[in-house]
Design an enzyme around this catalytic site. Structure first.
Site, PDB file in Angstrom:
ATOM      1  N   GLU A 324      14.335 -89.937  27.380  1.00 55.97           N
ATOM      2  CA  GLU A 324      14.957 -91.175  27.889  1.00 55.97           C
ATOM      3  C   GLU A 324      16.281 -90.814  28.565  1.00 55.97           C
ATOM      4  O   GLU A 324      17.335 -91.382  28.277  1.00 55.97           O
ATOM      5  CB  GLU A 324      15.178 -92.157  26.729  1.00 55.97           C
ATOM      6  CG  GLU A 324      13.919 -92.373  25.901  1.00 55.97           C
ATOM      7  CD  GLU A 324      14.081 -93.297  24.697  1.00 55.97           C
ATOM      8  OE1 GLU A 324      13.250 -94.187  24.552  1.00 55.97           O
ATOM      9  OE2 GLU A 324      15.035 -93.126  23.925  1.00 55.97           O
ATOM     10  N   CYS A 420      15.113-101.793  20.329  1.00 53.29           N
ATOM     11  CA  CYS A 420      16.558-101.765  20.560  1.00 53.29           C
ATOM     12  C   CYS A 420      17.002-102.734  21.656  1.00 53.29           C
ATOM     13  O   CYS A 420      18.084-103.316  21.577  1.00 53.29           O
ATOM     14  CB  CYS A 420      16.998-100.347  20.908  1.00 53.29           C
ATOM     15  SG  CYS A 420      15.979 -99.567  22.164  1.00 53.29           S
TER      16      CYS A 420
HETATM   17  O1  FUB Z   1      17.697 -94.262  19.097  1.00 49.15           O
HETATM   18  C1  FUB Z   1      18.070 -95.610  19.002  1.00 49.15           C
HETATM   19  C2  FUB Z   1      17.671 -96.341  20.254  1.00 49.15           C
HETATM   20  O2  FUB Z   1      16.267 -96.294  20.403  1.00 49.15           O
HETATM   21  C3  FUB Z   1      18.183 -95.724  21.523  1.00 49.15           C
HETATM   22  O3  FUB Z   1      19.433 -96.151  21.900  1.00 49.15           O
HETATM   23  C4  FUB Z   1      17.147 -96.113  22.492  1.00 49.15           C
HETATM   24  O4  FUB Z   1      17.172 -95.337  23.655  1.00 49.15           O
HETATM   25  C5  FUB Z   1      15.893 -95.939  21.710  1.00 49.15           C
HETATM   26  O5  FUB Z   1      15.492 -94.613  21.735  1.00 49.15           O
HETATM   27 ZN    ZN Z   2      16.844-100.153  24.235  1.00 49.22          ZN
END
Ligand code: FUB
Ligand code: ZN
Length: 658
Positions: A324, A420
């Site tokens: 990501e 999230c």
């Molecule tokens: O790891 C916690 C949250 O979940 C991250 O900020 C997002 O990118 C997702 O991976």
């Molecule tokens: Zn998110």
């Protein structure tokens, strides 16, 4: 000399609609989801068997950790943060719109979290229920401080909105627990969380309480990061657990966690995009509060790398699904990118904290870009469906059949295994009033970052001044201010001249004022009188944007914007195979507001051409003889944020130039 922003309220029709949607739809809906009471399909954010997506279980986890129920933790190790972000959204919503029933519900959640808090202040339902002996032992993955940060943020907002002392006490006890375990002193853990968040939460806690040790702890985490490249590896080697806390993370490079170098030495935005911008938001706030010029310089470097080389035109960041993450300069693929909703929200936090340090319009420009495009594009018009990943180009067939595009959804799911983004949007929208202005007390200046209808109360010396703003954004660039003051008063009102504006015109009490623009703001330093009126016209023209020539994915293409909005073409209006359309940049496009479409949006129409796919291509894949033929086509564009609210289909932001 006291100069404070006492309050800020939004009455804007565009934004009030969103904030009402959060209050009436998102908050109750998300509560149902967190309690597993919503009849929905929870989707995996990409094809990955490790993603827990049967249910949320987030409230149930708290009940188990609190000893009210028996059972196991379910969900990601950071599942608690979904509840915290929801709670934070509730807090802001209550401050806008008191609601005794909702407050009682949220008070109950605070009580529940209090019950789940351990004797020494620690809170994390996964570790409390499943592996208490592993607490703080696998910080690369554990998200313990990430979750703590989200609770602290929620508790501050809730305390400020409702005066709930318990929320504040739980938050301080949690921060004290972290303070007792982390730091340079012998016997403490010299390390940090794999996912930044605690840093920016501790600066907020310092701002609320005035307790220096919270700022010191934030600075400790910031300065410790990347100093010992062996920290995560050592923890992994010493870990006695038999299962991974998160599967498939052990191969991640230190760049993923921004732990490859001390933060002051990091020149480029690396790794997981949300982590990077949360880190930067913390750095910028700490730099501001501690007057740390080196930290500010590091923020400027990272900012510049993001916005000049690694950000999408929609304010999205993160070019790849793998981690990501950011990739490299000018690598901005439109159809495989990540552009996580949370990453743009984090970019907004970073931008706003930079504005506290220095009044430069570039920060507000990016804040506005991320807000009006990727952030609100992350949710459907019904407030109950969300994008995690925000593409600039989709082809439904590819998303379905190409495993490399399983993350690129064509419609917004009702919820995600990793949820999230939805509650992050809820808290952003309900707190939007906080982003409209920044105060620079030494200059006796109030800077207008966003043009949003509403009011702000300023406390100047002993006097209260009300600033009433009226704005027609995002559809038209007409803005007006009225100053309400009992006594004449000196201060500076600074107005941002956005990058998208045509020649701006400013009048004060009907008299035109010459524009002396510095760092993107016009500053009006005068003695303000009761009823002073100011009008700012920011002409909104249809703009054709080109990307830097080294952005290969956008080469030979253009994107259309008007005001803060970026526009896109959808299959619904233009048929399939949008790539066959080519536009002539000298051809006039026309803008029209359509109150019936997508809740009321501006649309752009443009006479363009579309390549015809004739009989010569039947059963032919390659040809050296076929000549392209084109037919006229009326291209219709809608604001990017409003895409994917009709029949699922193709979408494209960047259009081929003839
Ligand atoms: O790891 C916690 C949250 O979940 C991250 O900020 C997002 O990118 C997702 O991976
Ligand atoms: Zn998110």
């Amino acid at each position: 000399m006291p100069f404070q922003l006492q309050s800020s309220h939004i009455t804007d029709s565009f934004w009030s609609h969103y904030r009402e949607l959060v209050r009436t739809e998102m908050i109750p809906y998300q509560w149902d989801v967190l309690n597993d009471n919503a009849d929905i399909v929870i989707e995996k954010e990409r094809n990955d068997d490790n993603i827990p997506s049967e249910k949320s279980h987030a409230i149930e986890n708290f009940k188990i950790a609190a000893g009210l129920k028996e059972g196991h933790h379910y969900g990601w190790v950071f599942q608690d943060s979904d509840v915290y972000k929801w709670l934070e959204a509730v807090a802001y919503s209550l401050s806008i719109h008191p609601d005794a029933q909702l407050q009682e519900l949220a008070d109950g959640v605070i009580d529940l979290i209090g019950l789940a808090q351990e004797q020494d202040g620690y809170i994390n339902t996964y570790f409390s229920i499943e592996e208490p002996e592993r607490r703080f032992k696998k910080l690369a993955e554990s998200h313990e401080l990430y979750c703590a940060g989200h609770f602290i943020e929620a508790a501050i907002a809730y305390y400020e909105a409702t005066g709930n002392e318990k929320a504040r006490t739980i938050a301080c006890r949690l921060a004290d627990c972290i303070d007792a375990h982390f730091g340079k002193e012998a016997g403490k853990i010299q390390g940090y969380d794999g996912h930044e968040e605690i840093e920016l939460a501790l600066t907020k806690l310092y701002t609320l309480t005035g307790e220096q040790r919270y700022l010191d702890l934030s600075l400790y985490f910031l300065y410790e990061r990347g100093t010992d490249p062996t920290f995560f590896a050592r923890q992994r080697a010493e870990d006695k657990g038999t299962t991974a806390v998160i599967e498939g993370m052990s191969h991640r490079q230190l760049t993923y966690y921004q732990a490859h170098q001390p933060v002051l030495e990091q020149e480029t935005a690396e790794g997981h995009a949300v982590r990077l911008v949360y880190l930067c938001a913390g750095m910028a706030d700490a730099a501001y509060l501690a007057n740390d010029s080196k930290m500010l310089e590091a923020c400027r470097r990272l900012w510049s790398n993001i916005v000049s080389k690694r950000m999408y035109i929609t304010g999205g960041i993160g070019s790849t699904v793998d981690g990501e993450a950011f990739t490299t300069d000018y690598d901005l693929p439109n159809d495989t990118m990540y552009c996580e909703t949370c990453a743009s929200i984090g970019l907004i936090f970073f931008a706003f904290n930079m504005l506290k340090n220095e009044a430069k319009s570039q920060y507000a420009d990016v804040l506005e870009r991320a807000l009006y495009n990727t952030a609100i594009g992350g949710m459907a018009l019904d407030g109950k469906h969300f994008f995690y990943v925000n593409p600039l180009e989709v082809r439904p067939d590819s998303s379905l059949h190409d495993p490399g595009k399983s993350h690129v959804k064509v419609t917004r799911p009702a919820w995600f295994g990793c949820a999230c983004c939805p509650p992050n949007l809820a808290r952003l929208l309900t707190s939007l009033h906080q982003y409209v202005y920044t105060i620079h007390p030494q200059q006796r200046a109030v800077y207008t970052n966003l043009y949003v209808t509403g009011t702000a109360e300023l406390k100047l010396d002993d006097q209260t001044v009300q600033l009433e703003q009226t704005s027609e954004l995002p559809w038209e660039g007409n803005v007006a201010f009225q100053v309400h003051t009992d006594q004449p008063i000196d201060f500076t009102l600074a107005l941002r001249i956005p990058y998208w504006s045509g020649e701006p015109v400013l009048t004060v009490n009907g008299e035109s004022v010459s524009l002396d623009i510095k760092d993107g703001f016009v500053s009006l330093n005068r003695t303000w009188q009761k009823g002073d009126q100011l009008k700012l016209t920011l002409p909104m023209e249809i703009r054709q944007y080109s990307a830097h020539p080294l952005v290969r994915s956008d080469w030979g293409k253009l994107a259309i914007g008007r005001g803060p909005l970026i526009f896109c073409a959808e299959q619904e209006d233009n048929g399939a195979n949008l790539h066959l359309i080519r536009v002539y940049s000298n051809q006039q496009a026309t803008y029209r507001f359509d109150p019936e479409l997508l809740g009321g949006v501006g649309t752009i129409e443009w006479q363009v051409e579309r390549q015809q796919v004739g009989a010569e291509w039947e059963q032919v894949l390659y040809s050296s003889v076929a000549e392209p033929t084109y037919a006229p086509h009326t291209l219709k564009l809608i604001p990017y944020y409003s895409w994917a609210n009709r029949t699922p289909g193709e979408m494209q932001v960047w259009l081929n130039k003839a």
